[in-house]
Motif scaffolding. Structure first.
Motif, mmCIF file in Angstrom:
data_model
loop_
_atom_site.group_PDB
_atom_site.id
_atom_site.type_symbol
_atom_site.label_atom_id
_atom_site.label_comp_id
_atom_site.label_asym_id
_atom_site.label_seq_id
_atom_site.Cartn_x
_atom_site.Cartn_y
_atom_site.Cartn_z
ATOM 1 N N UNK A 575 0.829 -1.206 0.000
ATOM 2 C CA UNK A 575 0.000 0.000 0.000
ATOM 3 C C UNK A 575 0.865 1.258 0.000
ATOM 4 N N UNK A 576 2.011 1.199 0.669
ATOM 5 C CA UNK A 576 2.914 2.355 0.687
ATOM 6 C C UNK A 576 3.505 2.612 -0.701
ATOM 7 N N UNK A 577 3.848 1.535 -1.412
ATOM 8 C CA UNK A 577 4.374 1.691 -2.770
ATOM 9 C C UNK A 577 3.320 2.319 -3.681
ATOM 10 N N UNK A 578 2.094 1.818 -3.593
ATOM 11 C CA UNK A 578 1.015 2.363 -4.422
ATOM 12 C C UNK A 578 0.744 3.812 -4.046
ATOM 13 N N UNK A 579 0.759 4.106 -2.750
ATOM 14 C CA UNK A 579 0.530 5.492 -2.306
ATOM 15 C C UNK A 579 1.571 6.428 -2.908
ATOM 16 N N UNK A 580 2.822 5.999 -2.944
ATOM 17 C CA UNK A 580 3.863 6.859 -3.488
ATOM 18 C C UNK A 580 3.735 7.017 -5.008
ATOM 19 N N UNK A 595 -5.885 12.644 -6.047
ATOM 20 C CA UNK A 595 -6.451 11.493 -5.335
ATOM 21 C C UNK A 595 -6.175 11.659 -3.842
ATOM 22 N N UNK A 596 -7.240 11.588 -3.044
ATOM 23 C CA UNK A 596 -7.133 11.820 -1.601
ATOM 24 C C UNK A 596 -7.022 10.502 -0.836
ATOM 25 N N UNK A 597 -7.812 9.498 -1.222
ATOM 26 C CA UNK A 597 -7.772 8.185 -0.557
ATOM 27 C C UNK A 597 -7.872 7.100 -1.625
ATOM 28 N N UNK A 598 -7.334 5.932 -1.310
ATOM 29 C CA UNK A 598 -7.446 4.816 -2.237
ATOM 30 C C UNK A 598 -7.514 3.511 -1.457
ATOM 31 N N UNK A 599 -7.906 2.459 -2.152
ATOM 32 C CA UNK A 599 -7.873 1.100 -1.601
ATOM 33 C C UNK A 599 -7.484 0.158 -2.726
ATOM 34 N N UNK A 600 -6.809 -0.924 -2.379
ATOM 35 C CA UNK A 600 -6.450 -1.947 -3.363
ATOM 36 C C UNK A 600 -7.558 -2.990 -3.466
ATOM 37 N N UNK A 601 -7.956 -3.320 -4.690
ATOM 38 C CA UNK A 601 -8.929 -4.394 -4.878
ATOM 39 C C UNK A 601 -8.424 -5.663 -4.198
ATOM 40 N N UNK A 602 -9.301 -6.412 -3.542
ATOM 41 C CA UNK A 602 -8.867 -7.648 -2.871
ATOM 42 C C UNK A 602 -8.742 -8.842 -3.816
ATOM 43 N N UNK A 664 -6.338 3.741 2.409
ATOM 44 C CA UNK A 664 -5.076 4.451 2.634
ATOM 45 C C UNK A 664 -5.227 5.906 2.234
ATOM 46 N N UNK A 665 -4.784 6.800 3.104
ATOM 47 C CA UNK A 665 -4.813 8.230 2.812
ATOM 48 C C UNK A 665 -3.574 8.631 2.019
ATOM 49 N N UNK A 666 -3.741 9.648 1.180
ATOM 50 C CA UNK A 666 -2.601 10.244 0.480
ATOM 51 C C UNK A 666 -2.505 11.681 0.977
ATOM 52 N N UNK A 667 -1.822 11.900 2.114
ATOM 53 C CA UNK A 667 -1.796 13.249 2.694
ATOM 54 C C UNK A 667 -1.045 14.230 1.815
ATOM 55 N N UNK A 668 -1.390 15.490 1.961
ATOM 56 C CA UNK A 668 -0.757 16.539 1.155
ATOM 57 C C UNK A 668 0.740 16.579 1.387
ATOM 58 N N UNK A 669 1.198 16.221 2.580
ATOM 59 C CA UNK A 669 2.630 16.261 2.864
ATOM 60 C C UNK A 669 3.388 15.249 2.006
ATOM 61 N N UNK A 670 2.678 14.193 1.544
ATOM 62 C CA UNK A 670 3.339 13.194 0.718
ATOM 63 C C UNK A 670 3.721 13.731 -0.650
ATOM 64 N N UNK A 671 3.193 14.921 -1.031
ATOM 65 C CA UNK A 671 3.480 15.456 -2.354
ATOM 66 C C UNK A 671 4.946 15.830 -2.509
#
Length: 677
Positions: A575-580, A595-602, A664-671
């Motif tokens: 999830x961290x790799x996808x978030x990045x 994109x603000x939030x995401x989830x991986x299909x199970x 998983x959140x994608x916070x603005x600080x991650x930009x």
């Protein structure tokens, strides 16, 4: 997006020529106005020994000249004619790209019948729909798998009077009145030719340019697929448009891999393969495309955007597993290639040092990568269909592969394309040229809402047996494409999305879901993406289908334990790799479109489950219904979301997948963070 109605026009158009004028115009332009079977017959008469096709069977490349191809086509045609196939009928062909698939198409068209090519992985129900809708009388099937589908649907299709098959492996015990092996059809056809040696030529010469050559079915993302009526004139017109944009020369080697159910393959492999002609090659099987591509190193390569993205992801994935020295050399070589090739493409001066280092980069990395993927002799590399992420184009150009885009639709044909040595990768190019033999030049108009309207060339003939659907696309003589576009100052077209897919959030902020999706799919970790967000939702979310192969190898190298796809998709490291990866794309978007939030299909998305079309396009409405609980939890702010998903096993049994999916959140600080790659 244009605020008012604007127009794009290639050049001043003469009045549409009359039928007699067309012939003289065609002669002046050098375009031979013949049906496909008439073209095949002409080649067999004038250059019978010229190589036409090549296929790999049991490790050996087998070659067929035009004389052999014509003999096979004639025998098949007369064989099925004896069974009852006649002018105006429909023949369905289901199977992989093989010479026999082409021969079956040419044979049916020689008799004045139209054809429907079906994706080889179509289900029996999908085959039934296409046969019923097109009024099919005969089915050509590749092998036991396809014959089983045909036999399953035949009892519900009383018009079907025969099923011909060309690969009899495993079928020694099959006995059915409808079944006819190709050997039997060929023998019957040869006997008919012996008794009536002029019949085949009479049938071929009776054909006309405006006869229906085939029905090509839309993908059916929003409704049942519709059959687009395609004439021989339409095929030749659009093949000539393709030729005007690409430096194609007769005799070039081409690998036929994209399914014939896709109209672009019908234009390049089938139509240009005959009219130029090309040497059309066929791989030993779907799993041998890349090895055969490397072995052949053809001059021309055509893939859809998803396939190019997959190859790019494969290259990147292999580099993830290479040693540090090889990985470093690859990154350096691609950087040098980018500084030279991409700069030249974009009309910028390349740094002098990079130009000096390019031969070394070729020697150490770029030549080897092209060799591994079969691009050593590639003079023409085409992505056909919709737009693709510019990052994918830039990667291939950096490697020395001159990838360009052709844009069009099944109904109207080819619309725009990259041409020349310099083109803007953010666009799909300018409008294509139309040979005067086929009517007026292309014109495009952009409506206030951004929809692209078109006219010119042979135009849109209509949907098979659906006059109401045909009429709905006519806007005072303009064809309504349904695509949202904008234009650049140079008049080139930028494809944004389907009009129906352009979305406004609850705040009124508009955003382009496909723009985000195409760029995220460039990541080797991401196989499919469905972007979320509409007038009822305040921000953009996403559901991600990870690439199991890449993600699993990445996890194993880092000793990250997992058991199933479901388990791997929810691992915090994945999830961290996808978030990045999402973070990287967010930097290209205005704040309200990120994109603000995401989830991986199970589970992996599957065409057999109805989640994807056969061209791997998302069935969005179906997915939103199926994953309603997951989407609801994502927007409700839940961290762990329980999902129950109905699934179908390979043996047909029904079941349920129960999984807990982590949002998983994608916070603005991650930009500010860089991609882990």
């Amino acid at each position: 997006m244009s605020g008012g109605t604007t127009a794009l026009t290639k050049q001043a158009a003469p009045p549409a020529p009359a039928a007699t004028a067309r012939a003289s115009t065609a002669a002046a332009s050098g375009v031979a106005l013949r049906t496909l079977p008439q073209t095949l017959l002409a080649h067999a008469r004038t250059q019978p020994g010229r190589l036409a096709q090549r296929v790999k069977r049991k490790g050996i490349w087998r070659e067929y000249d035009f004389a052999h191809v014509l003999e096979q086509v004639r025998s098949i045609a007369l064989g099925v004619a004896a069974l009852g196939l006649a002018r105006g009928d429909t023949a369905v062909v289901i199977g992989e790209n093989e010479p026999e698939h082409y021969w079956a198409v040419f044979a049916a068209q020689s008799l004045g019948a139209k054809t429907v090519s079906v994706y080889p992985d179509a289900t029996a129900e999908e085959l039934h729909y296409l046969c019923a809708d097109s009024g099919a009388k005969f089915i050509f099937a590749q092998d036991q798998e396809q014959v089983d589908k045909a036999l399953a649907v035949a009892p519900r299709l009383p018009e079907i009077f025969g099923i011909g098959y060309w690969d009899d492996s495993g079928m020694w015990s099959y006995r059915h009145d409808l079944l006819h092996a190709f050997d039997a059809l060929l023998a019957a056809g040869r006997e008919e030719h012996r008794r009536h040696p002029q019949r085949f030529e009479r049938e071929v010469e009776a054909g006309g340019l405006d006869d229906l050559a085939l029905l090509t079915y839309t993908s059916g993302t929003t409704s049942k697929p519709k059959g687009v009526m395609i004439s021989h004139r339409w095929l030749i017109d659009n093949a000539e448009r393709m030729r005007s944009a690409l430096p194609i020369e007769p005799g070039m080697e081409y690998l036929s891999y994209t399914p014939l159910a896709w109209i672009t393959e019908q234009l390049l492999g089938v139509t240009l393969g005959l009219t130029l002609p090309l040497v059309v090659n066929f791989p030993e099987g779907p799993d041998q495309v890349l090895p055969n591509l490397r072995e052949l190193a053809p001059h021309m390569v055509l893939f859809g955007p998803r396939q190019w993205e997959s190859i790019a992801a494969t290259i990147e994935a292999r580099m993830l597993h290479a040693g540090s020295l090889a990985r470093g050399l690859y990154r350096w070589g691609v950087r040098i290639g980018h500084q030279v090739h991409v700069a030249r493409l974009e009309g910028r001066p390349a740094p002098a040092l990079s130009r000096l280092l390019l031969p070394l980069a070729e020697l150490l990395t770029l030549h080897a990568v092209r060799d591994q993927f079969g691009f050593l002799r590639s003079k023409i590399a085409v992505s056909g269909g919709t737009a693709m992420a510019p990052d994918v184009f830039r990667l291939f150009h950096a490697l020395g592969v001159p990838l360009r885009n052709l844009y069009g639709c099944s109904e109207f044909g080819l619309i725009a394309g990259h041409r020349g040595e310099r083109y803007d990768l953010e666009t799909v190019g300018p409008l294509l040229d139309v040979d005067p033999a086929f009517g007026a030049p292309l014109e495009a108009r952009i409506e206030p809402g951004g929809e692209l309207l078109l006219r010119g060339g042979t135009g849109f003939r209509g949907y098979w047996n659906k006059p109401d659907k045909t009429t709905a696309l006519d806007r005072d003589g303009w064809f309504a494409s349904g695509d949202a576009v904008r234009r650049t100052e140079r008049g080139e077209i930028v494809f944004l999305d389907r009009v129906e897919h352009l979305v406004k959030l609850a705040s009124g902020h508009p955003y382009p879901p496909q723009f985000i999706e195409t760029r995220l799919r460039f990541s080797p970790f991401i196989k499919d993406v469905m972007v979320l967000g509409d007038a009822t939702r305040p921000w953009v979310g996403a559901l991600i289908n990870i690439d199991m192969g890449v993600a699993a190898r990445w996890a194993e190298e880092r000793r990250i334990a997992f058991s199933t796809f479901t388990d791997l998709s929810q691992r915090p490291e994945i999830r961290a790799v996808v978030r990045d990866e999402i973070t990287r794309i967010n930097t290209l978007l205005p704040e309200g479109s990120r994109v603000v939030r995401f989830a991986n299909f199970p589970k992996e998305l599957d065409a057999d489950e109805g989640e994807l079309t056969r061209t791997r396009k998302l069935r969005r409405e179906f997915l939103e219904q199926r994953y309603m609980a997951l989407i609801g939890g994502l927007y409700a702010g839940a961290n762990d979301i329980d999902c129950v998903i109905a699934i179908t096993y390979q043996d047909g049994r029904q079941g349920e997948l129960r999984a807990t999916v982590t949002a998983t959140d994608v916070p603005a600080t991650d930009l500010t963070k860089a991609s882990p790659r």
